[in-house]
Design an enzyme around this catalytic site. Structure first.
Site, PDB file in Angstrom:
ATOM      1  N   LYS A  54       0.841  -1.202   0.000  1.00 15.86           N
ATOM      2  CA  LYS A  54       0.000   0.000   0.000  1.00 15.86           C
ATOM      3  C   LYS A  54       0.878   1.255   0.000  1.00 15.86           C
ATOM      4  CE  LYS A  54      -3.775  -2.540   2.109  1.00 15.86           C
ATOM      5  NZ  LYS A  54      -4.595  -2.923   3.265  1.00 15.86           N
ATOM      6  N   GLN A  98      -5.512  -1.997   9.501  1.00 17.15           N
ATOM      7  CA  GLN A  98      -5.217  -3.276   8.853  1.00 17.15           C
ATOM      8  C   GLN A  98      -5.776  -4.422   9.706  1.00 17.15           C
ATOM      9  OE1 GLN A  98      -3.844  -3.479   5.790  1.00 17.15           O
ATOM     10  NE2 GLN A  98      -3.993  -5.701   5.803  1.00 17.15           N
ATOM     11  N   ASP A 121     -11.398   2.247   3.336  1.00 16.29           N
ATOM     12  CA  ASP A 121     -11.615   0.804   3.155  1.00 16.29           C
ATOM     13  C   ASP A 121     -13.088   0.511   2.851  1.00 16.29           C
ATOM     14  OD1 ASP A 121      -9.665  -1.179   3.139  1.00 16.29           O
ATOM     15  OD2 ASP A 121      -9.357  -1.114   5.305  1.00 16.29           O
TER      16      ASP A 121
HETATM   17  N1  GUN Z   1      -6.973  -7.467   5.729  1.00 14.86           N
HETATM   18  C1  GUN Z   1      -7.206  -8.225   4.636  1.00 14.86           C
HETATM   19  N2  GUN Z   1      -7.779  -7.491   3.666  1.00 14.86           N
HETATM   20  C2  GUN Z   1      -7.908  -6.248   4.151  1.00 14.86           C
HETATM   21  C3  GUN Z   1      -8.433  -5.031   3.614  1.00 14.86           C
HETATM   22  O1  GUN Z   1      -8.907  -4.923   2.477  1.00 14.86           O
HETATM   23  N3  GUN Z   1      -8.380  -3.952   4.443  1.00 14.86           N
HETATM   24  C4  GUN Z   1      -7.883  -4.027   5.693  1.00 14.86           C
HETATM   25  N4  GUN Z   1      -7.894  -2.934   6.451  1.00 14.86           N
HETATM   26  N5  GUN Z   1      -7.403  -5.129   6.232  1.00 14.86           N
HETATM   27  C5  GUN Z   1      -7.411  -6.227   5.448  1.00 14.86           C
END
Ligand code: GUN
Length: 285
Positions: A54, A98, A121
């Site tokens: 990211k 996350q 998200d």
């Molecule tokens: N963990 C696995 N996929 C994701 C996601 O798309 N966003 C977040 N914040 N955590 C994750």
């Protein structure tokens, strides 16, 4: 039949070059640099690796990203305080926590505390509700990326049969709504579904997000279908998805690879959402 490979890496690069960089330049001309904060709790290797991806894509797009790391003993209250600070910080446009989080922290409470305008998200009840109602919103990243991959092969979903395997809040449920909004007929399968192969037999598009390695095999899918593989697993040091790529790619007309498929699109959508959040917050000032 040999399937076309839908490269998420390439689609993401195209979106970056054709769209995101221009939007960032436009914001920068108004002295706004989109800024994303990632909250990372604990030291799960997979989470750390996703977060690095990211950060890398954010930097390529020309936006700021900051990772705030906390050890897994942090209390729920402390995380909620951190999010409140971020909600009130005018220089931060997007925040994600996350997942997963340690067991003593309520994911629901934490996600609900994020201001919907910064929820890049797309996990808060407000944004999920707007998606459900077909209103403009920050759409969660993996479903958004899947729709962009389908658009990249010029697929018109109107009247098509889409079978989704997996009913998670993050992928299965939202992607089913997005496909219905484009007039597809959606069949949802999950752990209690009887005879999943029978639900695949007339599918034009199959989206697999079950979290089980090589769950869907070539003998179960119809010739010419389009297959989106959301899973990622490391088996004997090799990465694979929820789909048995070797056998399914013999039957499908198009398929996403693992790695290099849905993963890069999820990251791209997160950065796109941060830019959208920055644009909206700048209009509202
Ligand atoms: N963990 C696995 N996929 C994701 C996601 O798309 N966003 C977040 N914040 N955590 C994750």
């Amino acid at each position: 039949m040999t399937a076309t490979i839908i490269s998420g890496k390439e689609v993401a690069e195209k979106i970056l070059t054709n769209d995101l960089r221009k939007k960032v330049e436009n914001l920068q001309s108004k002295n706004i640099t989109p800024t994303l904060v990632v909250i990372l709790v604990g030291d799960l290797g997979a989470s750390a690796s996703y977060v690095r991806q990211k950060e890398k894509f954010a930097s390529k797009a020309g936006i700021n990203s900051e990772v705030r790391k906390f050890n897994d003993q942090i209390s729920e209250e402390e995380i909620l305080k951190e999010i409140e600070k971020i909600n009130n910080d005018k220089n931060i446009h997007g925040v994600i926590v996350q997942l997963p989080l340690p067991d003593h922290i309520s994911i629901t409470k934490v996600l609900n505390s994020i201001h919907p305008s910064k929820d890049v998200d797309g996990f808060t009840p407000t944004n999920v509700g707007k998606l459900f109602l077909g209103e403009e919103t920050l759409v969660s990243c993996t479903p958004k990326g899947i729709m962009q991959m389908l658009a990249s092969i010029n697929l018109d979903l109107k009247g098509k049969n889409v079978t989704v395997i997996g009913r998670s809040n993050i992928v299965g449920k939202p992607v089913s709504i997005l496909c219905q909004q484009q007039h597809a007929t959606v069949t949802m399968c999950h752990s209690r579904t009887r005879d999943i192969p029978s639900k695949l037999s007339d599918a034009d598009v199959i989206i697999v997000a079950v979290g089980k390695p090589k769950f869907v095999t070539g003998d179960q899918v119809p010739s010419g279908c389009i297959v989106i593989d959301v899973g990622i697993h490391s088996i004997d040091g090799k990465l694979c998805g929820d789909v048995d790529f070797d056998s399914v790619s013999q039957k499908a007309s198009a398929i996403t690879p693992v790695p290099g498929g849905v993963g890069p699109m999820t990251v791209c959508s997160l950065i796109e959402n941060t830019i959208i959040a920055a644009e909206r917050l700048s209009y509202s000032e």
